[in-house]
Write a protein that holds these residues in place. Structure first.
Motif, PDB file in Angstrom:
ATOM      1  N   GLU A  61       8.572  -0.162  14.021  1.00 54.21           N
ATOM      2  CA  GLU A  61       8.324  -1.400  13.279  1.00 54.21           C
ATOM      3  C   GLU A  61       7.873  -1.119  11.846  1.00 54.21           C
ATOM      4  N   VAL A  62       6.848  -0.247  11.693  1.00 50.08           N
ATOM      5  CA  VAL A  62       6.257  -0.006  10.371  1.00 50.08           C
ATOM      6  C   VAL A  62       7.234   0.790   9.498  1.00 50.08           C
ATOM      7  N   CYS A  63       7.714   1.897  10.035  1.00 50.86           N
ATOM      8  CA  CYS A  63       8.561   2.800   9.234  1.00 50.86           C
ATOM      9  C   CYS A  63       9.958   2.211   9.041  1.00 50.86           C
ATOM     10  N   GLY A  64      10.310   1.236   9.896  1.00 48.82           N
ATOM     11  CA  GLY A  64      11.603   0.579   9.719  1.00 48.82           C
ATOM     12  C   GLY A  64      11.673  -0.185   8.410  1.00 48.82           C
ATOM     13  N   SER A  65      10.499  -0.511   7.830  1.00 46.28           N
ATOM     14  CA  SER A  65      10.473  -1.241   6.551  1.00 46.28           C
ATOM     15  C   SER A  65      10.311  -0.292   5.378  1.00 46.28           C
ATOM     16  N   CYS A  66      10.404   1.009   5.640  1.00 42.32           N
ATOM     17  CA  CYS A  66      10.103   2.013   4.604  1.00 42.32           C
ATOM     18  C   CYS A  66      11.354   2.840   4.328  1.00 42.32           C
ATOM     19  N   LEU A  67      11.499   3.246   3.072  1.00 44.17           N
ATOM     20  CA  LEU A  67      12.679   4.034   2.695  1.00 44.17           C
ATOM     21  C   LEU A  67      12.639   5.459   3.235  1.00 44.17           C
ATOM     22  N   ARG A  68      11.455   5.956   3.531  1.00 47.99           N
ATOM     23  CA  ARG A  68      11.333   7.382   3.825  1.00 47.99           C
ATOM     24  C   ARG A  68      11.870   7.752   5.209  1.00 47.99           C
ATOM     25  N   THR A  69      12.279   9.003   5.337  1.00 56.31           N
ATOM     26  CA  THR A  69      12.744   9.555   6.613  1.00 56.31           C
ATOM     27  C   THR A  69      11.613  10.377   7.230  1.00 56.31           C
ATOM     28  N   ARG A  70      11.322  10.132   8.501  1.00 61.29           N
ATOM     29  CA  ARG A  70      10.114  10.685   9.140  1.00 61.29           C
ATOM     30  C   ARG A  70      10.322  12.131   9.606  1.00 61.29           C
ATOM     31  N   LEU A  71      10.105  13.064   8.709  1.00 61.06           N
ATOM     32  CA  LEU A  71      10.195  14.477   9.104  1.00 61.06           C
ATOM     33  C   LEU A  71       9.140  14.788  10.162  1.00 61.06           C
ATOM     34  N   TRP A  72       7.987  14.111  10.057  1.00 62.93           N
ATOM     35  CA  TRP A  72       6.877  14.372  10.985  1.00 62.93           C
ATOM     36  C   TRP A  72       7.227  13.966  12.416  1.00 62.93           C
ATOM     37  N   ALA A  73       8.253  13.108  12.567  1.00 59.91           N
ATOM     38  CA  ALA A  73       8.671  12.671  13.912  1.00 59.91           C
ATOM     39  C   ALA A  73       9.929  13.415  14.352  1.00 59.91           C
ATOM     40  N   PRO A 129      11.831  11.927   1.689  1.00 58.46           N
ATOM     41  CA  PRO A 129      11.162  12.487   2.862  1.00 58.46           C
ATOM     42  C   PRO A 129       9.777  11.897   3.117  1.00 58.46           C
ATOM     43  N   CYS A 130       9.396  11.823   4.385  1.00 60.47           N
ATOM     44  CA  CYS A 130       8.013  11.497   4.750  1.00 60.47           C
ATOM     45  C   CYS A 130       7.477  12.708   5.516  1.00 60.47           C
ATOM     46  N   ALA A 131       6.561  13.440   4.889  1.00 61.74           N
ATOM     47  CA  ALA A 131       6.081  14.702   5.475  1.00 61.74           C
ATOM     48  C   ALA A 131       4.968  14.485   6.480  1.00 61.74           C
ATOM     49  N   GLU A 132       4.320  13.320   6.417  1.00 62.44           N
ATOM     50  CA  GLU A 132       3.176  13.089   7.316  1.00 62.44           C
ATOM     51  C   GLU A 132       2.963  11.586   7.495  1.00 62.44           C
ATOM     52  N   ALA A 133       2.597  11.183   8.702  1.00 65.03           N
ATOM     53  CA  ALA A 133       2.335   9.757   8.955  1.00 65.03           C
ATOM     54  C   ALA A 133       1.264   9.256   7.996  1.00 65.03           C
ATOM     55  N   CYS A 134       1.504   8.088   7.398  1.00 72.01           N
ATOM     56  CA  CYS A 134       0.571   7.552   6.399  1.00 72.01           C
ATOM     57  C   CYS A 134      -0.571   6.793   7.078  1.00 72.01           C
ATOM     58  N   THR A 135      -1.577   6.415   6.278  1.00 75.47           N
ATOM     59  CA  THR A 135      -2.740   5.724   6.855  1.00 75.47           C
ATOM     60  C   THR A 135      -2.372   4.324   7.342  1.00 75.47           C
ATOM     61  N   LEU A 136      -1.304   3.737   6.771  1.00 77.53           N
ATOM     62  CA  LEU A 136      -0.879   2.420   7.250  1.00 77.53           C
ATOM     63  C   LEU A 136      -0.411   2.529   8.702  1.00 77.53           C
ATOM     64  N   LEU A 137       0.364   3.562   8.988  1.00 78.55           N
ATOM     65  CA  LEU A 137       0.845   3.740  10.363  1.00 78.55           C
ATOM     66  C   LEU A 137      -0.319   4.067  11.298  1.00 78.55           C
ATOM     67  N   VAL A 138      -1.217   4.940  10.852  1.00 78.37           N
ATOM     68  CA  VAL A 138      -2.387   5.284  11.687  1.00 78.37           C
ATOM     69  C   VAL A 138      -3.176   4.005  12.018  1.00 78.37           C
ATOM     70  N   PRO A 182       0.829  -1.228   0.000  1.00 78.01           N
ATOM     71  CA  PRO A 182       0.000   0.000   0.000  1.00 78.01           C
ATOM     72  C   PRO A 182       0.848   1.256   0.000  1.00 78.01           C
ATOM     73  N   ILE A 183       2.049   1.168   0.629  1.00 78.37           N
ATOM     74  CA  ILE A 183       2.992   2.275   0.624  1.00 78.37           C
ATOM     75  C   ILE A 183       4.109   1.871  -0.332  1.00 78.37           C
ATOM     76  N   ARG A 184       4.278   2.619  -1.386  1.00 86.89           N
ATOM     77  CA  ARG A 184       5.166   2.169  -2.459  1.00 86.89           C
ATOM     78  C   ARG A 184       6.639   2.294  -2.092  1.00 86.89           C
TER      79      ARG A 184
HETATM   80 FE1  SF4 Z   1       6.825   5.215   5.417  1.00 82.47          FE
HETATM   81 FE2  SF4 Z   1       6.062   7.547   6.379  1.00 82.47          FE
HETATM   82 FE3  SF4 Z   1       4.306   5.561   6.335  1.00 82.47          FE
HETATM   83 FE4  SF4 Z   1       6.348   5.492   8.015  1.00 82.47          FE
HETATM   84  S1  SF4 Z   1       4.675   6.949   8.036  1.00 82.47           S
HETATM   85  S2  SF4 Z   1       5.647   3.795   6.722  1.00 82.47           S
HETATM   86  S3  SF4 Z   1       7.975   6.493   6.860  1.00 82.47           S
HETATM   87  S4  SF4 Z   1       5.231   6.545   4.553  1.00 82.47           S
END
Ligand code: SF4
Length: 460
Positions: free
Chosen positions: A406-418, A435-444, A330-332
């Motif tokens: 756990e979730v973002c550890g599998s993602c390439l993006r860097t969490r600017l929102w954190a 960059p990751c500008a905002e937490a995605c719906t998968l994390l929510v 879901p998150i590319r």
């Molecule tokens: Fe990736 Fe951002 Fe979603 Fe974390 S919140 S999984 S860094 S897109």
């Protein structure tokens, strides 16, 4: 110059969920009414928060690909797009200027009056020798006691078709509210009955629940001494593409001129193309120029022969929506891009292919490298949630941190929102810096799930 954005629900788990929206987007691209057609999703990328950044023009029409009005079309989509509107959408839609773009948001396609023609077409397909004198039409709606809009659109279509005088009887019956579908033998008297499901897609209800409840034996069944014809759902009819076109034309209203190229968007892609012309690593992909064309492949497949070649962005898109185990991505930017493929594109198709591979990443990385990317802290994202996700606003910071790890550890993006810093991006020669500008719906969704599990473990 106009952009059309089709908004679907999507899914964190099932890649098929987005297919209908992709199909309609392709039909509309072929029609050529719009200079650009983009898809956006609640639970997939491009996400609702990103999608307006990905359009090329300053005149944007947004159509919710839903069969009726309700929570998503009135609350979630307007909120996530930043329309500053909540509640029923007026008949003429909503127009706002957002980030220099004129954005027109319409009612969902399912409530357009032309859907009555789609119902009639489905009825004729199911019963080719349709003779209205001896044939009843039953329009099957889902219905729900929580949302009167869901049934209202079915009643409106029934009234419209009844007034045409084509059928001996026209009824609206429902799965989850009265009058129930099971009452069809009582509410119809004609020897032949055509049943048309007013559903957005083919799925569990249209393929299993309805046929099982009715006791259908096939597309044509003998039941209760009558002949019953069962049609395909309205939402998958190719004519829905015409309904969407009509809706968009009506939304344009008194402003037919259209917009222009969006300067910020174009600058990002021109900068990207300049980099790609020299060869570029971006996230997990490698882009190599060849005689005016561009080859894209997984960076780990560098130098490898016998890769499967794709020459259309859509072909590549369908490969990268799932990982190598066939699971939805879901998150590319999750680090699960499958290997074994190569795409060969001209300049225009390279943009679309990279958009499908990493939606909004070019636009957001360019803004980040230019120190112009606004990020949204977790607390703001959490407070904005409604419905079943509203509870994440009270998630403890350590829980959010552990789920995010756990979730973002599998993602390439860097969490600017954190609060993480990203001084350079792939534009500056750091391939994995996205960059990751905002937490995605998968994390929510995962934070909510963790809160529910903790609550259960504590006996709440
Ligand atoms: Fe990736 Fe951002 Fe979603 Fe974390 S919140 S999984 S860094 S897109």
């Amino acid at each position: 110059m106009r952009s059309l954005v089709l908004i679907g629900h999507g899914s964190h788990l099932n890649s098929e969920s987005a297919s209908a929206v992709y199909r309609y987007a392709e039909l509309l691209r072929e029609k050529g009414t719009f200079d650009e057609v983009i898809e956006g999703y609640w639970k997939e990328e491009p996400s609702l928060r990103q999608v307006l950044r990905t359009v090329s023009f300053t005149d944007v029409t947004v159509i919710p690909m839903f069969i009726s009005e309700g929570y998503f079309t009135e609350t979630v989509i307007p909120r996530e797009l930043g329309l500053g509107h909540q509640g029923p959408v007026p008949k003429d839609g909503i127009a706002r200027v957002i980030g220099g773009r004129t954005v027109r948001y319409t009612l969902p396609y399912g409530v357009h009056p032309a859907m009555s023609d789609v119902i009639l077409d489905r009825a004729r397909e199911a019963c080719p020798d349709l003779d209205g004198k001896d044939t009843a039409l039953v329009i099957i709606g889902h219905g729900t006691t929580r949302n009167a809009n869901s049934s209202r659109v079915v009643y409106e279509n029934a009234d419209r078709i009844r007034a045409m005088g084509i059928f001996s009887e026209v009824s609206a019956l429902f799965l989850d509210e009265d009058p129930r579908l099971s009452t069809w033998p009582d509410v119809t008297t004609s020897p032949r009955v055509v049943m048309v499901p007013f559903f957005a897609s083919e799925g569990w209800h249209t393929l299993e629940t309805i046929p099982d409840d009715l006791g259908l034996t096939g597309p044509v069944s003998e039941l209760e001494g009558r002949v019953v014809y069962y049609a395909k759902p309205t939402g998958t009819h190719p004519k829905v593409a015409d309904v969407i076109s009509n809706l968009a034309e009506e939304a344009r209203g008194a402003s037919p001129r259209g917009g222009e190229l969006d300067g910020g968007h174009e600058a990002a892609w021109q900068a990207f193309e300049a980099k790609a012309s020299l060869g570029l690593r971006m996230g997990e992909i490698l882009i190599t120029p060849h005689d005016g064309l561009f080859e894209v492949r997984h960076a780990l497949d560098e130098g490898r022969d016998f890769l499967k070649t794709y020459v259309t962005p859509e072909g590549l898109r369908d490969v990268v929506r799932e990982d190598e185990r066939g699971e939805q991505r879901p998150i590319r930017t999750l680090r699960s891009l499958p290997r074994g493929w190569r795409g060969v594109f001209d300049r225009a198709n390279l943009r679309r292919a990279v958009h499908f591979l990493y939606p909004a990443v070019v636009e957001e990385s360019f803004a980040c490298s230019s120190h112009a990317l606004h990020w949204t802290p977790w607390a703001t994202t959490a407070r904005r949630q409604t419905g079943i996700y509203a509870k994440v606003a009270s998630a403890k910071p350590d829980l959010v941190a552990s789920v995010s790890k756990e979730v973002c550890g599998s993602c390439l993006r860097t969490r600017l929102w954190a609060g993480e810093k990203l001084p350079k991006t792939f534009f500056d020669g750091v391939p994995g810096a996205l960059p990751c500008a905002e937490a995605c719906t998968l994390l929510v969704a995962e934070v909510r799930e963790a809160m529910s599990s903790k609550g259960k473990a504590a006996g709440h």
